[in-house]
Design a protein around this motif. Sequence first.
Motif, PDB file in Angstrom:
ATOM      1  N   VAL A  73      40.798  54.064 178.609  1.00  0.00           N
ATOM      2  CA  VAL A  73      41.440  52.849 178.093  1.00  0.00           C
ATOM      3  C   VAL A  73      42.912  52.821 178.482  1.00  0.00           C
ATOM      4  O   VAL A  73      43.465  51.769 178.829  1.00  0.00           O
ATOM      5  CB  VAL A  73      41.269  52.773 176.563  1.00  0.00           C
TER       6      VAL A  73
ATOM      7  N   LEU B 242      47.334  54.346 171.599  1.00  0.00           N
ATOM      8  CA  LEU B 242      46.021  54.949 171.845  1.00  0.00           C
ATOM      9  C   LEU B 242      45.894  56.290 171.140  1.00  0.00           C
ATOM     10  O   LEU B 242      44.824  56.643 170.636  1.00  0.00           O
ATOM     11  CB  LEU B 242      45.802  55.113 173.341  1.00  0.00           C
TER      12      LEU B 242
ATOM     13  N   SER C 241      43.177  51.772 182.091  1.00  0.00           N
ATOM     14  CA  SER C 241      42.796  50.364 182.244  1.00  0.00           C
ATOM     15  C   SER C 241      43.888  49.438 181.705  1.00  0.00           C
ATOM     16  O   SER C 241      44.220  48.421 182.333  1.00  0.00           O
ATOM     17  CB  SER C 241      41.477  50.095 181.514  1.00  0.00           C
TER      18      SER C 241
END
Length: 737
Positions: free
Chosen positions: A569, A378, A572
């Motif tokens: 994100v 990420l 999640s």
Amino acid sequence: MFRAPVWRAVTALAVIAISLILALVSAPRLGLDLRGGTQLVFETRDSPTVKADSAATDRALDVLRQRADALGVVDPTLVRSGERRIIVELPGVLDPRQAAEVIGRTAQLAFHPVLGNEGDVRDENGGKLRLGPAAITGDGIADAVQQSDPQRGPGWWVSIDFRDAGAWQRMSGAAACEPVGDPKRRIAIVLDNEVISSPPLDPSIPCRTGISGGSADITGSFTHDEARDLAVLIKGGALPVPLTIVEQRTVGPTLGAAAIDASAKAAIAGLVLTAAFIVAVYRMSGLLSTLALACYGLISYAALVAMGATFTLPGLAGFVLAIGMAIDANVLVFERAREEYDQGRGRRGLKAALDRGFRNAWSAIADSNVTTLIAAGLLFWLASGPVKGFGVTLAVGVLASLVSAMLITRVLAHAVIGRVGPRLSGLGSPGAVRTWLTRRNPQLMKARRLWLAVAGTLVAAAVAGLLARGLNFGVEFTGGRLVEFATAKPLSADAAGQAVSRAGFPSAVVQASGDGVTVRAGRLGLDDVARIEQELERQAGEVTKRSEEFVGPSLGEELRRNALVALGVAVSMQLAYLAIRFRWTFGAAAVLALLVDVTVVAGMFAWLGKPVDGIFLAAMLTIVGYSVNDKVVVFDRVRELWSPRSPFVTAVNSAILQTMPRTVNTGLGALFILLALMAFGGDSLRDFALALVTGIVTGTLSSAFVAGPLAVWLARYDRKPPPGPPVKRRRVSGAVV
């Protein structure tokens, strides 16, 4: 049984040999924040005739590359980022004004006939001119070079070669028909709607004949630098679309050298402290893992230089941090081996206990490293600038730590363990922490409501800080310019603020500490920075610009949005992974505990007024990976202990106690590294280390006192039965006829 360790040893030697060769033959590529220079990020914009798509951006990139090469910059780097952005790195260029002026100008060049002196266009001397339509544009230029000749007098000029000699001859021939002294005998050379030169034709040039040969000289009392820059613009050609600077970073070489020195000291100090700690706890096994840790550093470095990765300041911090995280796999294996040896009361032998330790720890090691790789991915995907380097370094470090622990440590341990006694090996005793926990056997889950109440109080205090004080977003997220100056004499914050106010920026945020002054403002141009520097010099003597950072408002908003998306994100993906790998209740408990960790760190930064920038984002995503890593280890043990004959709350309590030695030892190993970063790093690295120290402490505590109680509470909503005992497959030998 005999061949597997041999092949393992051969593979380990091959990995080490290849890494050593790569490290010796490949030179590291340092980022601008370590070697000094200027980074410019341009964004292409639509013009009336051309849309700023990827093709137009590629053509603009070619033009910028020609200009950078013509400037004589050593090893410039120009790459396209996305569809409309171009990143330009210019090592050694410390004047962003000059770099932006030469590299990023649109450079719409044209040659115009002069129709009179009653127009609204100003010439190079301030006189008025009326121009006709452009007869020759920048596309018609074949070459341009700066020249000087002492026989023609002082000064420089630019010599131009035209692609279409006939067009230049016709244009100059038409102007030569006008009488000498008439403004119509002049030819105006216009660059970006500004007349840079409008010389009259020499009287010797005949009418209609013009200047043959397809060449001309632009004169205008240029200095060498002005003539060179003009030649670069003309030769490079016109950009197909306009460019706007959305980000700019400038770092002085002394600051980069200091950052390298600080990171090296932190790495050495952290490695020595970590090695001393792990040897003290695990004796011979710890010494072997320390050797594997040194190999880990070699493998990580070799992988990064082989990939051509750029070493940045956050990247170095990630490299140093990964040393502390690399011991986690070793600690997991050694603690499982201690358990196996203790449960068998020494009957299985050290080698058998070690083999079972590697086998049983693999599940937790794999799960925890996957969660860290999610955070690293990420960072690389959503972050920008140097923080991307942190994500790459962290990912490489995680993979290298797996090789180090599961291959090199295993080979070394198999070669030594069994030839030394249980006490010297470090695996023959359960350890002080495990012995104390076994003797006391605290029932932590009986007070689970109390632990959740304490966690709720901490979250409330953090939220109060976020609401009352807010986060101190840096220019990376708000847009604006941040400049750091080094002064010959120390200045107080009030004196520095007064100097900046006299320069015309009374609302700028000014900070002074020791021999440094930092100025941050939303609308601060390059000329304004020079004016502030002059005002500071009047009070503090010689002033040197250490670093400068500019982020456009649109990019700042985009980065702030990406930061929130990255955190969302990350949470999640962790929840999804844990729900698939374990149970949804385990995943929900881990993520809720993770939110407690993140909120506490953010609240602390709000109360302290610490800056929130890209490095803070890197720290937060690392905390996400570390925190979930810790909870994966706990829940992996819960899954192992929980059975229909054992209540779930008992399994959770036992799992927390059994994994606590690993948690304490891994946390201390990482804290040694972070304390070294806080001691030797600069301000940004200190804030980075502070966030991680807080995150590791809260993450370690929340695994036992938040995730555990939440898992017990959520278990009432989980109808899935407890896992049954593992089925042992019997091996059947024989033949089928």
